[in-house]
Design a protein around this motif. Structure first.
Motif, PDB file in Angstrom:
ATOM      1  N   UNK A 176       0.833  -1.209   0.000  1.00 47.16           N
ATOM      2  CA  UNK A 176       0.000   0.000   0.000  1.00 47.16           C
ATOM      3  C   UNK A 176       0.870   1.263   0.000  1.00 47.16           C
ATOM      4  N   UNK A 177       1.949   1.224   0.802  1.00 45.46           N
ATOM      5  CA  UNK A 177       2.837   2.381   0.837  1.00 45.46           C
ATOM      6  C   UNK A 177       3.483   2.601  -0.525  1.00 45.46           C
ATOM      7  N   UNK A 178       3.858   1.528  -1.174  1.00 48.22           N
ATOM      8  CA  UNK A 178       4.443   1.646  -2.513  1.00 48.22           C
ATOM      9  C   UNK A 178       3.440   2.292  -3.473  1.00 48.22           C
ATOM     10  N   UNK A 179       2.177   1.889  -3.396  1.00 49.83           N
ATOM     11  CA  UNK A 179       1.161   2.502  -4.255  1.00 49.83           C
ATOM     12  C   UNK A 179       1.071   4.004  -4.017  1.00 49.83           C
ATOM     13  N   UNK A 180       1.112   4.405  -2.754  1.00 45.02           N
ATOM     14  CA  UNK A 180       1.065   5.835  -2.432  1.00 45.02           C
ATOM     15  C   UNK A 180       2.231   6.581  -3.063  1.00 45.02           C
ATOM     16  N   UNK A 181       3.424   6.048  -2.882  1.00 45.76           N
ATOM     17  CA  UNK A 181       4.626   6.725  -3.377  1.00 45.76           C
ATOM     18  C   UNK A 181       4.602   6.816  -4.896  1.00 45.76           C
ATOM     19  N   UNK A 182       4.238   5.724  -5.547  1.00 44.09           N
ATOM     20  CA  UNK A 182       4.207   5.712  -7.010  1.00 44.09           C
ATOM     21  C   UNK A 182       3.192   6.729  -7.526  1.00 44.09           C
ATOM     22  N   UNK A 183       2.009   6.785  -6.928  1.00 42.97           N
ATOM     23  CA  UNK A 183       1.004   7.764  -7.370  1.00 42.97           C
ATOM     24  C   UNK A 183       1.498   9.190  -7.187  1.00 42.97           C
ATOM     25  N   UNK A 184       2.121   9.448  -6.034  1.00 43.76           N
ATOM     26  CA  UNK A 184       2.624  10.800  -5.776  1.00 43.76           C
ATOM     27  C   UNK A 184       3.717  11.194  -6.760  1.00 43.76           C
TER      28      UNK A 184
END
Length: 203
Positions: free
Chosen positions: A92-100
């Motif tokens: 989930x954290x990876x998804x956040x970082x990639x989107x940002x």
């Protein structure tokens, strides 16, 4: 750009965080490779007084523009702390970082995500343990250590004790910022009572 994040409970990321995070990709390669050397000491709250000097040294050693370094650290610290506070799992954290960072095809995401994820699991465990300890101390005295020995009382001013056994417990505890110790003497009966209580609480 509005980017809802798991680490913010579905709320959008502040605009400044999006811009600041992308400065991480612009840091010199050597600075990016050692980025956690700067980020790790900046994670505690409140910030340690030594952090400013540490970051100045880091910026000089790795030729990182101080303004870019400060912005990248500010955004990374915010995201890592928020994710850890929610116990956010790595994916989930990876998804956040990639989107940002602009999405899965973004060159910035390809640089930033591996950096922040490289120590995320270890930091999440460390910050979680620290939060647990702080939560306990927020509500009273916390036991920190247990030392013990077995003694025998041979005699005293009250008479011959017949080598009666006694347990000696020294408990170290923290009350806010203060540490102290207390030593207790337990008869065999009280020691057995304590053992039964511990068994019941741990079952």
């Amino acid at each position: 750009m509005t980017v809802p994040l798991f680490c913010l409970g579905g709320k959008p990321a502040p605009e400044a965080i999006v811009d600041d995070l992308k400065t991480l990709a612009r840091l010199p390669e050597r600075a990016r490779a050692r980025f956690w050397d700067a980020l790790g000491p900046a994670l505690p709250d409140p910030l340690p007084a030594s952090v400013e000097a540490t970051l100045d040294t880091f910026a000089r050693a790795f030729e990182a523009p101080p303004d870019d370094l400060a912005r990248a650290l500010k955004a990374s610290r915010f995201l890592v702390r928020e994710a850890c506070a929610r116990g956010l799992e790595r994916g989930r954290f990876e998804e956040d970082v990639v989107r940002l960072a602009g999405g899965a095809l973004s060159p910035e995401a390809a640089v930033i995500a591996p950096i922040l994820l490289s120590r995320y699991d270890a930091v999440r465990a460390s910050l979680g343990a620290a939060a647990y300890r702080d939560t306990l101390t927020d509500h009273g005295v916390v036991l920190e250590s247990i030392e013990w020995r077995l003694d025998a009382v041979l005699a005293s001013s009250r008479g011959d004790a017949g080598a009666a056994k006694i347990a000696v417990l020294t408990l170290g505890y923290r009350d806010g910022d203060q540490k102290d110790r207390i030593t207790l003497h337990l008869s065999p009966e009280k020691l057995e009572e304590l053992r039964r209580a511990c068994e019941r609480m741990s079952s």
